[in-house]
Motif scaffolding. Structure first.
Motif, PDB file in Angstrom:
ATOM      1  N   GLY A  38       0.812  -1.214   0.000  1.00 29.42           N
ATOM      2  CA  GLY A  38       0.000   0.000   0.000  1.00 29.42           C
ATOM      3  C   GLY A  38       0.845   1.264   0.000  1.00 29.42           C
ATOM      4  N   GLN A  39       2.160   1.142  -0.263  1.00 28.91           N
ATOM      5  CA  GLN A  39       3.003   2.355  -0.351  1.00 28.91           C
ATOM      6  C   GLN A  39       2.413   3.318  -1.380  1.00 28.91           C
ATOM      7  N   HIS A  40       2.054   2.814  -2.542  1.00 28.40           N
ATOM      8  CA  HIS A  40       1.272   3.593  -3.502  1.00 28.40           C
ATOM      9  C   HIS A  40      -0.158   3.086  -3.458  1.00 28.40           C
ATOM     10  N   TYR A  41      -1.102   4.015  -3.460  1.00 25.34           N
ATOM     11  CA  TYR A  41      -2.490   3.647  -3.192  1.00 25.34           C
ATOM     12  C   TYR A  41      -3.464   4.369  -4.122  1.00 25.34           C
ATOM     13  N   ASP A  42      -3.012   5.476  -4.772  1.00 21.72           N
ATOM     14  CA  ASP A  42      -3.927   6.185  -5.674  1.00 21.72           C
ATOM     15  C   ASP A  42      -4.342   5.246  -6.799  1.00 21.72           C
ATOM     16  N   GLU A  43      -5.545   5.435  -7.261  1.00 24.12           N
ATOM     17  CA  GLU A  43      -6.068   4.667  -8.407  1.00 24.12           C
ATOM     18  C   GLU A  43      -5.041   4.665  -9.560  1.00 24.12           C
ATOM     19  N   VAL A  98      12.432   0.155  -3.650  1.00 25.59           N
ATOM     20  CA  VAL A  98      11.596   1.113  -2.913  1.00 25.59           C
ATOM     21  C   VAL A  98      11.574   0.746  -1.421  1.00 25.59           C
ATOM     22  N   ASN A  99      10.962   1.610  -0.613  1.00 28.50           N
ATOM     23  CA  ASN A  99      10.945   1.347   0.832  1.00 28.50           C
ATOM     24  C   ASN A  99      10.316  -0.009   1.155  1.00 28.50           C
ATOM     25  N   SER A 100       9.303  -0.400   0.402  1.00 32.91           N
ATOM     26  CA  SER A 100       8.644  -1.699   0.647  1.00 32.91           C
ATOM     27  C   SER A 100       9.624  -2.854   0.460  1.00 32.91           C
ATOM     28  N   PRO A 130      17.465   7.783  -1.440  1.00 30.01           N
ATOM     29  CA  PRO A 130      16.896   6.776  -0.528  1.00 30.01           C
ATOM     30  C   PRO A 130      16.948   5.361  -1.115  1.00 30.01           C
ATOM     31  N   GLU A 131      16.810   5.281  -2.448  1.00 27.48           N
ATOM     32  CA  GLU A 131      16.808   3.956  -3.088  1.00 27.48           C
ATOM     33  C   GLU A 131      18.159   3.258  -2.942  1.00 27.48           C
ATOM     34  N   GLU A 132      19.267   4.016  -2.890  1.00 23.19           N
ATOM     35  CA  GLU A 132      20.580   3.386  -2.767  1.00 23.19           C
ATOM     36  C   GLU A 132      20.707   2.709  -1.392  1.00 23.19           C
ATOM     37  N   MET A 205       9.473  13.199 -13.735  1.00 23.96           N
ATOM     38  CA  MET A 205      10.390  13.802 -12.761  1.00 23.96           C
ATOM     39  C   MET A 205       9.731  13.776 -11.384  1.00 23.96           C
ATOM     40  N   HIS A 206      10.408  13.122 -10.456  1.00 20.25           N
ATOM     41  CA  HIS A 206       9.850  13.077  -9.100  1.00 20.25           C
ATOM     42  C   HIS A 206      10.913  12.942  -8.014  1.00 20.25           C
ATOM     43  N   ARG A 207      12.198  12.789  -8.400  1.00 17.88           N
ATOM     44  CA  ARG A 207      13.249  12.569  -7.391  1.00 17.88           C
ATOM     45  C   ARG A 207      13.346  13.764  -6.448  1.00 17.88           C
ATOM     46  N   ILE A 237       2.363  14.040 -14.436  1.00 19.19           N
ATOM     47  CA  ILE A 237       3.056  14.508 -13.227  1.00 19.19           C
ATOM     48  C   ILE A 237       2.790  13.612 -12.013  1.00 19.19           C
ATOM     49  N   HIS A 238       3.856  13.275 -11.322  1.00 18.54           N
ATOM     50  CA  HIS A 238       3.804  12.451 -10.107  1.00 18.54           C
ATOM     51  C   HIS A 238       3.186  13.288  -8.974  1.00 18.54           C
ATOM     52  N   PRO A 239       2.389  12.669  -8.089  1.00 17.75           N
ATOM     53  CA  PRO A 239       1.731  13.458  -7.033  1.00 17.75           C
ATOM     54  C   PRO A 239       2.699  14.290  -6.188  1.00 17.75           C
ATOM     55  N   ARG A 240       3.896  13.745  -5.893  1.00 13.26           N
ATOM     56  CA  ARG A 240       4.797  14.530  -5.030  1.00 13.26           C
ATOM     57  C   ARG A 240       5.378  15.728  -5.801  1.00 13.26           C
ATOM     58  N   THR A 241       5.544  15.603  -7.115  1.00 12.32           N
ATOM     59  CA  THR A 241       6.050  16.709  -7.930  1.00 12.32           C
ATOM     60  C   THR A 241       5.000  17.819  -8.008  1.00 12.32           C
TER      61      THR A 241
HETATM   62  C1  UD1 Z   1       8.639   5.884  -4.626  1.00 14.70           C
HETATM   63  C2  UD1 Z   1      10.018   5.238  -4.533  1.00 14.70           C
HETATM   64  C3  UD1 Z   1      10.830   5.622  -5.754  1.00 14.70           C
HETATM   65  C4  UD1 Z   1      10.090   5.339  -7.042  1.00 14.70           C
HETATM   66  C5  UD1 Z   1       8.729   6.041  -7.000  1.00 14.70           C
HETATM   67  C6  UD1 Z   1       7.930   5.787  -8.248  1.00 14.70           C
HETATM   68  C7  UD1 Z   1      10.936   4.982  -2.266  1.00 14.70           C
HETATM   69  C8  UD1 Z   1      11.963   5.499  -1.329  1.00 14.70           C
HETATM   70  N1  UD1 Z   1      10.734   5.723  -3.374  1.00 14.70           N
HETATM   71  O1  UD1 Z   1       8.827   7.291  -4.550  1.00 14.70           O
HETATM   72  O2  UD1 Z   1      12.034   4.885  -5.742  1.00 14.70           O
HETATM   73  O3  UD1 Z   1      10.841   5.828  -8.134  1.00 14.70           O
HETATM   74  O4  UD1 Z   1       8.029   5.542  -5.851  1.00 14.70           O
HETATM   75  O5  UD1 Z   1       6.726   6.456  -8.230  1.00 14.70           O
HETATM   76  O6  UD1 Z   1      10.353   3.975  -2.005  1.00 14.70           O
HETATM   77  N2  UD1 Z   1       1.613   9.892  -3.159  1.00 14.70           N
HETATM   78  C9  UD1 Z   1       0.306  10.005  -3.551  1.00 14.70           C
HETATM   79  N3  UD1 Z   1      -0.340   8.871  -3.963  1.00 14.70           N
HETATM   80  C10 UD1 Z   1       0.243   7.653  -3.989  1.00 14.70           C
HETATM   81  C11 UD1 Z   1       1.583   7.551  -3.556  1.00 14.70           C
HETATM   82  C12 UD1 Z   1       2.253   8.671  -3.158  1.00 14.70           C
HETATM   83  O7  UD1 Z   1      -0.273  11.090  -3.548  1.00 14.70           O
HETATM   84  O8  UD1 Z   1      -0.409   6.660  -4.385  1.00 14.70           O
HETATM   85  C13 UD1 Z   1       2.339  11.117  -2.746  1.00 14.70           C
HETATM   86  C14 UD1 Z   1       2.257  11.374  -1.272  1.00 14.70           C
HETATM   87  O9  UD1 Z   1       2.226  12.744  -1.057  1.00 14.70           O
HETATM   88  C15 UD1 Z   1       3.556  10.817  -0.752  1.00 14.70           C
HETATM   89  C16 UD1 Z   1       4.506  11.131  -1.909  1.00 14.70           C
HETATM   90  O10 UD1 Z   1       3.712  10.979  -3.080  1.00 14.70           O
HETATM   91  O11 UD1 Z   1       3.962  11.369   0.455  1.00 14.70           O
HETATM   92  C17 UD1 Z   1       5.711  10.237  -1.988  1.00 14.70           C
HETATM   93  O12 UD1 Z   1       5.332   8.866  -2.020  1.00 14.70           O
HETATM   94  P1  UD1 Z   1       6.376   7.727  -1.575  1.00 14.70           P
HETATM   95  O13 UD1 Z   1       5.777   6.392  -1.739  1.00 14.70           O
HETATM   96  O14 UD1 Z   1       6.927   8.068  -0.240  1.00 14.70           O
HETATM   97  O15 UD1 Z   1       7.589   7.929  -2.554  1.00 14.70           O
HETATM   98  P2  UD1 Z   1       7.652   8.267  -4.130  1.00 14.70           P
HETATM   99  O16 UD1 Z   1       8.184   9.642  -4.282  1.00 14.70           O
HETATM  100  O17 UD1 Z   1       6.389   7.907  -4.814  1.00 14.70           O
END
Ligand code: UD1
Length: 367
Positions: A38-43, A98-100, A130-132, A205-207, A237-241
């Motif tokens: 469940g680290q990623h959970y968005d649809e 990834v962290n998982s 973090p991945e390293e 881009m999300h690093r 675009i990635h959610p964190r970006t």
């Molecule tokens: C994670 C991986 C990264 C991988 C990336 C691909 C680690 C350390 N990082 O980074 O190696 O390249 O996934 O996407 O495990 N968020 C959402 N919805 C989601 C998931 C995340 O909105 O479904 C947002 C949240 O604000 C969250 C942020 O993205 O805090 C970061 O999510 P996180 O899983 O911590 O790391 P990623 O940057 O996605």
């Protein structure tokens, strides 16, 4: 043999899909369960990929969600320990970095359960990533290390890992790409988005190293804006970006999607749609890991906006160039490609669509 297959974040799904499929070719021999942390959970970051890749629904969902590294890692460990105690697997399989990946490895090993790491041995030598840290912790603990290329084999040997633990199988993510290539080619995502094939770039881009510092993020966006004057850039675009761009007040750089020009945003795309867009792009700009490998196989020029890569084979034989985050270098690399100065590259050894089969056959023979 009872196996727990672990996935957590978007880049894990396309690596695990072919492993599950290969296991299903041996009914009665492997009893396997799919665990999603469940680290990623968005649809769009998770469910869409399961659908595109024809993956089974997870048998167990830990539902941990987002958090700081410590919180996320800790929550996964606490929840996964209960799963291990209940299911008593013979083997846990983790993929990627990834962290998982790291959290489940530590948990299983402390319970005396064997763990296999798929995509072992990659090293950026950048401890700010973090991945390293995840890669190093995972590999030092794992019993079986399945590798994608000769650099990975050499890295593990140099770290003193016993030779019999290193198994060079190829690249499972490329298994998935080759399986879906034709299907993706038949879509009309370019048409739907009003793009002309070969006349646009895609961007991911999300690093943290690129988007967590306003100055660096703005510099990269300036460079991208210059490139987009010659070539429109599509940016799922990635959610964190998105969050960081809003926080830093940088959203004026983006065209929110209505027109085919500039840096045009879309929501994160599904696997097949994005594959279609990448295979028809003039170039790909990225800070991702997996895309460096996918573009190498597709023969599409890739500009990696990072100072290093854990996947040097993509530069050695593929289409990838590493340019860092200096705006002038990013623009120069794009101009180079636009003026036709780039190689088609070659496909690395054993990136042939059969990596997952090799893994499963090895496990059946040796575990
Ligand atoms: C994670 C991986 C990264 C991988 C990336 C691909 C680690 C350390 N990082 O980074 O190696 O390249 O996934 O996407 O495990 N968020 C959402 N919805 C989601 C998931 C995340 O909105 O479904 C947002 C949240 O604000 C969250 C942020 O993205 O805090 C970061 O999510 P996180 O899983 O911590 O790391 P990623 O940057 O996605």
């Amino acid at each position: 043999m009872k196996i727990l297959n672990i996935v957590g974040a978007r880049p894990n799904f396309m690596k695990m899909a072919p492993i599950i499929e290969a296991m299903n070719h041996h009914p009665g021999k492997i009893d396997h369960l799919l665990v999603h942390t469940g680290q990623h959970y968005d649809e769009k970051m998770s469910k869409a990929f399961f659908e595109d890749l024809g993956m089974p629904k997870p048998d167990i969902d830990l539902g941990v969600g987002s958090g700081s590294h410590a919180v996320q890692t800790g929550k996964i460990m606490v929840a996964f320990e209960q799963v291990c105690l209940k299911e008593k697997p013979d083997l846990v399989i983790v993929v990627g970095d990834v962290n998982s990946t790291m959290a489940c490895t530590i948990t299983a090993k402390k319970l005396g359960i064997r763990v296999a790491h798929v995509e072992a041995g990659l090293r950026s030598r950048d401890m700010g990533m973090p991945e390293e840290i995840n890669r190093l912790c995972t590999d030092v603990l794992c019993d079986y290390l399945f590798t994608t290329d000769h650099f990975a084999n050499e890295n593990l040997r140099a770290e003193g890992i016993a030779e019999e633990k290193i198994i060079f199988v190829g690249n499972v993510m490329i298994d998935t790409l080759l399986k879906h290539r034709e299907m993706a080619a038949g879509l009309d995502v370019t048409g739907r988005l009003g793009l002309e094939r070969g006349k646009y770039a895609t961007l991911t881009m999300h690093r943290p190293s690129n988007v967590d510092d306003r100055g660096i993020f703005a510099g990269i966006l300036n460079a991208l804006q210059k490139i987009s004057e010659a070539l429109p850039i599509l940016f799922p675009i990635h959610p964190r970006t998105r969050k960081m761009a809003e926080e830093f007040g940088l959203t004026d750089f983006f065209n929110s999607g209505a027109e085919v020009k500039g840096i045009r945003l879309t929501e994160p795309l599904g696997y097949l749609d994005f594959l279609h867009l990448n295979m028809n792009a003039a170039m790909v700009l990225t800070d991702s890991g997996g895309l460096q490998e996918e573009t190498t196989v597709l023969g599409i020029p890739c500009i990696t906006m990072r100072h290093n890569t854990e996947r040097p084979v993509t530069c050695e034989v593929g289409t990838n160039v590493i340019v860092g985050n200096d705006p002038a270098r990013i623009v120069a690399a794009a101009q180079n490609i636009l003026s036709g100065k780039c190689t088609k590259g070659q496909i690395p050894e054993k990136w042939d669509g059969k990596a997952a089969e090799r893994i499963v056959e090895w496990l059946l023979a040796n575990v």
